[in-house]
Scaffold this motif. Structure first.
Motif, short mmCIF file in Angstrom:
data_model
loop_
_atom_site.label_atom_id
_atom_site.label_comp_id
_atom_site.label_asym_id
_atom_site.label_seq_id
_atom_site.Cartn_x
_atom_site.Cartn_y
_atom_site.Cartn_z
N ILE A 182 25.54 43.61 42.53
CA ILE A 182 24.69 44.75 43.08
C ILE A 182 23.34 44.36 42.86
O ILE A 182 23.01 43.74 41.76
CB ILE A 182 24.89 46.22 42.55
N SER A 183 22.33 45.11 43.47
CA SER A 183 20.92 45.00 43.24
C SER A 183 20.20 45.95 42.49
O SER A 183 19.07 45.84 41.62
CB SER A 183 20.13 44.34 44.46
N ASP A 184 20.89 47.28 42.90
CA ASP A 184 20.16 48.69 42.31
C ASP A 184 21.52 49.10 41.50
O ASP A 184 22.45 49.08 41.78
CB ASP A 184 19.95 49.52 43.21
N PRO A 185 20.99 50.11 40.37
CA PRO A 185 22.14 50.56 39.61
C PRO A 185 22.90 51.72 40.44
O PRO A 185 22.33 52.29 41.33
CB PRO A 185 21.39 51.27 38.65
N ILE A 186 24.12 51.54 40.32
CA ILE A 186 25.02 52.61 41.00
C ILE A 186 25.34 53.93 39.91
O ILE A 186 25.23 53.95 38.95
CB ILE A 186 26.49 52.18 41.03
N ASN A 224 26.40 49.01 34.88
CA ASN A 224 25.49 48.55 35.93
C ASN A 224 24.71 47.35 35.43
O ASN A 224 24.30 46.42 36.30
CB ASN A 224 24.30 49.62 35.95
N SER A 225 24.37 47.18 34.03
CA SER A 225 23.72 45.90 33.60
C SER A 225 24.75 44.66 33.88
O SER A 225 24.14 43.72 34.42
CB SER A 225 23.43 46.09 32.14
N PHE A 226 25.90 44.76 33.76
CA PHE A 226 26.90 43.58 34.02
C PHE A 226 26.66 43.29 35.59
O PHE A 226 26.79 42.13 35.86
CB PHE A 226 28.24 43.90 33.51
N LEU A 227 27.12 44.25 36.38
CA LEU A 227 26.99 44.08 37.84
C LEU A 227 25.74 43.78 38.50
O LEU A 227 25.72 42.78 39.48
CB LEU A 227 27.39 45.16 38.67
N ILE A 228 24.82 44.00 37.95
CA ILE A 228 23.16 43.47 38.20
C ILE A 228 23.22 41.88 37.72
O ILE A 228 22.58 41.10 38.65
CB ILE A 228 22.07 44.20 37.57
N TRP A 229 23.66 41.79 36.39
CA TRP A 229 23.34 40.55 35.85
C TRP A 229 24.47 39.37 36.78
O TRP A 229 23.93 38.19 36.89
CB TRP A 229 23.76 40.44 34.53
#
Length: 305
Positions: free
Chosen positions: A158-162, A149-154
């Motif tokens: 995505i904007s919110d954790p999955i 989740n940290s990588f996808l937001i970075w």
């Protein structure tokens, strides 16, 4: 003279028959340990589990119920959910893993690829790692505040954790990703080995005739790999029907029973709930039944016309 010749012939036949009998006897002595071990640890458990599936009760206190356990399957919502979850993993993951293995092996078979040994090792390495260790690693990576989740937001995807582990859909996706990562390299080795044994003159003749690399792959490589495709498909199907370690260690069958598989349900019936080994044995034969059905279907589809 003829009597002497016939006597010699009869003596030779007698000696040959006696030698053949001795040879057969010695042969049985050699295979006897293997026959005993196979009978003790494979044939007997299979027969005993079939007999056990016709009993029901708590622990060792059981009663003969015949086919009542089979009827119970159709009225068991947990079993039906576990069966549907297993089929979802099977239908989605097995074709995806086989196709990915085929594509990777084709790329790694290229003579122009640099560092080919490193890439082959890197892709094959996951299948020799510990099942429990990599499952715990994936559970940590796909947690709500994990590295995924940290990588996808970075990167801004995505904007919110999955909720990878707490949402029914994303929990199944996580299991499928984990299985694919673990076993793709295993199947890739079979494809790569088969590709390297294809006669290079076939491709040279195709290039002379002006056949493109894509057509060579689909009309030469894939047909010649049909036995390996069948083998990997059957083995992957059987392995997915027996899926246990990843589900147990990553989601524990959750959220709820949304990722519960047949093998995990067998474990719960035997050791987690009030033990009912008879009903657990019945569920295990469901896996055997579907493994045989899918294997026969795959053999029928892949057979030569």
């Amino acid at each position: 003279m003829s009597e002497i010749v016939s006597k010699i012939t009869l003596d030779k036949k007698a000696n040959k028959n006696s030698f053949q009998r001795l040879y057969n006897k010695n042969g049985w002595f050699f295979v006897l340990p293997a026959v005993v071990l196979v009978s003790l640890f494979m044939i007997y458990p299979i027969i005993n589990s079939l007999w056990m599936s016709m009993h029901s009760g708590r622990g060792v206190i059981v009663n003969f119920v015949g086919f009542d356990n089979v009827i119970r399957l159709f009225n068991d919502p947990v079993f039906i959910k576990a069966l549907s979850n297993t089929f979802i993993f099977l239908i989605v993951q097995v074709p995806m893993m086989v196709l990915l293995s085929l594509a990777l092996s084709s790329c790694l078979n290229s003579p122009n690829l640099k560092f080919v040994g490193f890439f082959r090792l890197a892709i094959f390495l996951p299948c020799v790692t510990s099942l429990v260790a990599y499952s715990i690693l994936f559970k940590s990576m796909f947690s709500y505040d994990g590295i995924m989740n940290s990588f996808l937001i970075w990167v801004g995807i995505i904007s919110d954790p999955i909720p990878w582990l707490s949402d029914p859909f994303w929990a199944k996706v996580t299991i499928i990703i984990a299985i694919t990562w673990r076993w793709t390299g295993y199947n890739m080795i079979f494809f790569l080995s088969a590709m390297q044994n294809i006669d290079k003159s076939i491709y040279e003749a195709a290039r002379i005739d002006g056949v493109s690399p894509i057509k060579q792959f689909f009309f030469i490589t894939v047909p010649l790999l049909k036995p390996i495709i069948l083998f990997t498909s059957v083995m992957s199907t059987i392995g997915t029907l027996q899926l246990f370690d990843e589900v147990m260690n990553i989601t524990a069958g959750g959220p709820g029973i949304e990722t519960l598989t047949l093998s995990m349900y067998i474990y719960d019936l035997s050791f987690k709930f009030v033990p009912n080994f008879g009903y657990a044995a019945t569920v295990s034969y469901v896996i055997v039944f579907f493994a045989a059905i899918f294997a026969m279907l795959q053999f029928r589809v892949a057979r030569d016309k």
